[in-house]
Write an enzyme that holds these catalytic residues in place. Structure first.
Site, PDB file in Angstrom:
ATOM      1  N   LYS A   1       8.766   4.148  -1.158  1.00  0.00           N
ATOM      2  CA  LYS A   1       8.712   4.466   0.277  1.00  0.00           C
ATOM      3  C   LYS A   1       9.358   3.331   1.064  1.00  0.00           C
ATOM      4  O   LYS A   1       9.606   2.251   0.553  1.00  0.00           O
ATOM      5  CB  LYS A   1       7.265   4.624   0.766  1.00  0.00           C
ATOM      6  CG  LYS A   1       6.439   5.637   0.014  1.00  0.00           C
ATOM      7  CD  LYS A   1       6.873   7.047   0.221  1.00  0.00           C
ATOM      8  CE  LYS A   1       5.966   7.981  -0.597  1.00  0.00           C
ATOM      9  NZ  LYS A   1       6.599   9.225  -0.893  1.00  0.00           N
TER      10      LYS A   1
ATOM     11  N   SER B   1      10.666  12.855  -1.517  1.00  0.00           N
ATOM     12  CA  SER B   1      10.125  12.190  -0.331  1.00  0.00           C
ATOM     13  C   SER B   1      11.063  11.175   0.308  1.00  0.00           C
ATOM     14  O   SER B   1      10.866  10.804   1.463  1.00  0.00           O
ATOM     15  CB  SER B   1       8.798  11.504  -0.663  1.00  0.00           C
ATOM     16  OG  SER B   1       9.012  10.352  -1.459  1.00  0.00           O
TER      17      SER B   1
END
Length: 175
Positions: free
Chosen positions: A78, A40
């Site tokens: 993230k 990701s």
């Protein structure tokens, strides 16, 4: 065993105990290593990269954080896009925060792989609630982030990425 030898051994044992306690305290309260899992955050971080996070931090826009997932026992890494109170808008792959457009150079490599006319990130608009952060993965097409999870609670944040740990083999030192 002589008295001098006993004192020397005791001195080394005290030093080792102090070093161990310091290492435990530093890892528990200041810094800790984390292994990146998944794709990701590519190309910024790849699967199995190791990073060190600081647990004493102030979070700014575009910092990378590690947090407890609200849907599983995993920890996610993230990039912070929206701070508490921000209005985050993605329109035609252009990011706007509070009406200001931001260039996202860290996603350009992924944009370059798209077919003409396709978008990396779908359009959305969200207001980040107080005490929360809006986060996205750099590899938007393969990221479980605030678009699905919702804004991340401040209490769920473990720490902010300080630096990457490169394997010794990557700098020319054999294992």
């Amino acid at each position: 065993m002589s008295e001098g030898t006993k004192k020397e051994i005791l001195s080394w044992m005290k030093s080792a105990a102090i070093a161990l306690v310091l290492a435990i305290l530093i890892r528990q309260f200041l810094y800790t290593p984390v292994t990146v899992s998944g794709q990701s955050m590519e190309p910024t971080f790849e699967n199995d990269n190791r990073v060190v996070i600081t647990k004493i931090h102030s979070i700014n826009r575009f910092d990378m954080i590690v947090f407890h997932s609200p849907i599983s026992d995993e920890n996610f890494i993230k990039r912070v896009i929206g701070l508490p109170g921000d209005i985050v808008v993605m329109k035609d792959d252009h990011l706007y925060v509070n009406g200001i457009e931001y260039e996202e150079k860290y996603v350009q490599a992924n944009k370059d792989k798209l077919y003409e006319g396709h978008r990396l990130t779908e359009n959305f608009e969200v207001r980040v609630p107080t005490g929360h952060y809006f986060v996205l993965g750099d590899n938007r097409q393969y990221s479980m982030d605030s678009r699905m999870l919702g804004p991340i609670e401040e209490q769920a944040i473990i720490g902010k990425v300080s630096f990457r740990i490169y394997p010794l083999s990557s700098i020319g030192i054999p294992r």
